[in-house]
Design a protein around this motif. Structure first.
Motif, PDB file in Angstrom:
ATOM      1  N   ARG A  41       9.128  -0.903  -9.400  1.00 36.15           N
ATOM      2  CA  ARG A  41       9.151   0.574  -9.478  1.00 36.15           C
ATOM      3  C   ARG A  41       8.003   1.056  -9.264  1.00 36.15           C
ATOM      4  O   ARG A  41       7.625   2.260  -9.013  1.00 36.15           O
ATOM      5  CB  ARG A  41      10.009   0.688 -10.863  1.00 36.15           C
ATOM      6  N   ILE A  42       6.850   0.358 -10.194  1.00 39.13           N
ATOM      7  CA  ILE A  42       5.640   0.993 -10.301  1.00 39.13           C
ATOM      8  C   ILE A  42       5.046   1.133  -8.858  1.00 39.13           C
ATOM      9  O   ILE A  42       4.367   1.988  -8.415  1.00 39.13           O
ATOM     10  CB  ILE A  42       4.531   0.085 -10.985  1.00 39.13           C
ATOM     11  N   VAL A  43       5.246   0.018  -8.003  1.00 40.28           N
ATOM     12  CA  VAL A  43       4.629   0.037  -6.636  1.00 40.28           C
ATOM     13  C   VAL A  43       5.266   1.048  -5.884  1.00 40.28           C
ATOM     14  O   VAL A  43       4.846   1.897  -4.929  1.00 40.28           O
ATOM     15  CB  VAL A  43       4.322  -1.305  -6.060  1.00 40.28           C
ATOM     16  N   THR A  44       6.593   1.120  -5.916  1.00 46.07           N
ATOM     17  CA  THR A  44       7.486   2.260  -5.240  1.00 46.07           C
ATOM     18  C   THR A  44       6.969   3.337  -5.629  1.00 46.07           C
ATOM     19  O   THR A  44       6.886   4.445  -4.703  1.00 46.07           O
ATOM     20  CB  THR A  44       9.043   2.108  -5.466  1.00 46.07           C
ATOM     21  N   ASP A  45       6.805   3.942  -6.751  1.00 47.30           N
ATOM     22  CA  ASP A  45       6.403   5.269  -7.317  1.00 47.30           C
ATOM     23  C   ASP A  45       5.150   5.759  -6.594  1.00 47.30           C
ATOM     24  O   ASP A  45       4.846   6.726  -6.233  1.00 47.30           O
ATOM     25  CB  ASP A  45       6.517   5.304  -8.706  1.00 47.30           C
ATOM     26  N   ALA A  46       4.115   4.690  -6.725  1.00 47.33           N
ATOM     27  CA  ALA A  46       2.782   4.998  -6.008  1.00 47.33           C
ATOM     28  C   ALA A  46       2.964   5.099  -4.594  1.00 47.33           C
ATOM     29  O   ALA A  46       2.422   6.265  -4.277  1.00 47.33           O
ATOM     30  CB  ALA A  46       1.834   3.726  -6.327  1.00 47.33           C
ATOM     31  N   GLY A  54      -0.169  12.733  -1.851  1.00 47.77           N
ATOM     32  CA  GLY A  54      -0.805  12.172  -2.968  1.00 47.77           C
ATOM     33  C   GLY A  54      -2.185  11.505  -2.412  1.00 47.77           C
ATOM     34  O   GLY A  54      -2.094  10.910  -1.537  1.00 47.77           O
ATOM     35  N   THR A  55      -3.077  11.638  -3.378  1.00 48.30           N
ATOM     36  CA  THR A  55      -4.479  10.977  -2.775  1.00 48.30           C
ATOM     37  C   THR A  55      -5.115  10.218  -4.195  1.00 48.30           C
ATOM     38  O   THR A  55      -6.334   9.626  -3.975  1.00 48.30           O
ATOM     39  CB  THR A  55      -5.542  12.179  -2.802  1.00 48.30           C
ATOM     40  N   THR A  56      -4.276   9.515  -4.903  1.00 42.23           N
ATOM     41  CA  THR A  56      -4.736   9.149  -6.051  1.00 42.23           C
ATOM     42  C   THR A  56      -4.130   7.445  -5.928  1.00 42.23           C
ATOM     43  O   THR A  56      -4.081   6.603  -7.120  1.00 42.23           O
ATOM     44  CB  THR A  56      -4.503   9.330  -7.567  1.00 42.23           C
ATOM     45  N   PHE A  57      -3.699   7.199  -4.916  1.00 39.86           N
ATOM     46  CA  PHE A  57      -2.698   5.869  -4.754  1.00 39.86           C
ATOM     47  C   PHE A  57      -3.583   4.629  -5.418  1.00 39.86           C
ATOM     48  O   PHE A  57      -3.234   3.956  -5.990  1.00 39.86           O
ATOM     49  CB  PHE A  57      -2.465   5.591  -3.212  1.00 39.86           C
ATOM     50  N   ASN A  59      -6.564   4.398  -7.396  1.00 38.56           N
ATOM     51  CA  ASN A  59      -6.583   4.728  -8.645  1.00 38.56           C
ATOM     52  C   ASN A  59      -5.322   4.357  -9.498  1.00 38.56           C
ATOM     53  O   ASN A  59      -5.615   3.650 -10.672  1.00 38.56           O
ATOM     54  CB  ASN A  59      -7.367   6.023  -9.024  1.00 38.56           C
ATOM     55  N   ASP A  60      -4.344   4.835  -8.952  1.00 36.05           N
ATOM     56  CA  ASP A  60      -2.873   4.596  -9.649  1.00 36.05           C
ATOM     57  C   ASP A  60      -2.570   3.205 -10.016  1.00 36.05           C
ATOM     58  O   ASP A  60      -2.203   2.604 -10.834  1.00 36.05           O
ATOM     59  CB  ASP A  60      -1.962   5.333  -9.323  1.00 36.05           C
ATOM     60  N   LEU A  61      -3.019   2.582  -8.569  1.00 37.72           N
ATOM     61  CA  LEU A  61      -2.242   1.420  -8.879  1.00 37.72           C
ATOM     62  C   LEU A  61      -3.393   0.002  -9.117  1.00 37.72           C
ATOM     63  O   LEU A  61      -2.817  -1.034  -9.321  1.00 37.72           O
ATOM     64  CB  LEU A  61      -1.672   1.090  -7.311  1.00 37.72           C
TER      65      LEU A  61
END
Length: 171
Positions: A41-46, A54-57, A59-61
């Motif tokens: 789910r975390i990876v799917t959402d990213a 979005g431009t924070t992939f 940094n988010d992941l």
């Protein structure tokens, strides 16, 4: 005898109610949510945020101290230790040569325990107007909701071509 039947009936009703209440609070198909499901789910959402602009992939992941390995035999293959090192040495030099960023267009995700595998297609446009397209497979080892290790497979020829063909813009 009636008391025994009534008691047995009461226990059956209790068992049915307990089972029904358990089923309504369980995950789909009666399976509990797992670390595997959470990681997927975390990876799917990213990826969804990235595909939407979005431009924070990264940094988010990525963990701050991620180990990112680009497999292959081209000049861009290698290992990067740390998110900032990876962004500075691999992502930014490539992204700065594009007029439109690479966006994931088709994503398939698979999860197995602490690993999530993303197979995706990416498209963008280089600063000279020529299209860039590539197919990627990333194997991510997840820890605490972030990718701690990534092994990346892609066709390095088009990636390296962008780095060779397009000069870095002046700062």
């Amino acid at each position: 005898m009636t008391a025994i039947v009534n008691r047995a009936f009461a226990w059956c009703v209790y068992a049915i109610l307990f089972t029904a209440s358990s089923l309504t609070t369980a995950a789909p198909l009666g399976q509990a949510s797992s670390v595997q499901d959470d990681n997927k789910r975390i990876v799917t959402d990213a990826f969804d945020r990235w595909a939407a602009g979005g431009t924070t992939f990264f940094n988010d992941l990525l963990h701050d101290n991620v180990v990112w390995r680009i497999k292959g035999s081209g000049p861009s293959a290698g290992e990067f230790r740390g998110r900032d090192v990876f962004l500075e040495r691999a992502v930014r030099p490539f992204a700065n040569r594009l007029s439109t960023p690479v966006r994931p267009t088709t994503v398939r995700l698979f999860a197995d325990g602490d690993h999530v595998i993303a197979h995706w297609e990416g498209d963008g446009v280089a600063r000279d107007g020529k299209p860039y397209a590539n197919s990627y497979s990333w194997i991510m080892l997840m820890q605490d909701g972030k990718a701690a290790e990534v092994t990346a497979y892609l066709d390095l020829a088009p990636y390296d071509d962008i780095l060779r063909r397009i000069p870095l813009p002046a700062r």
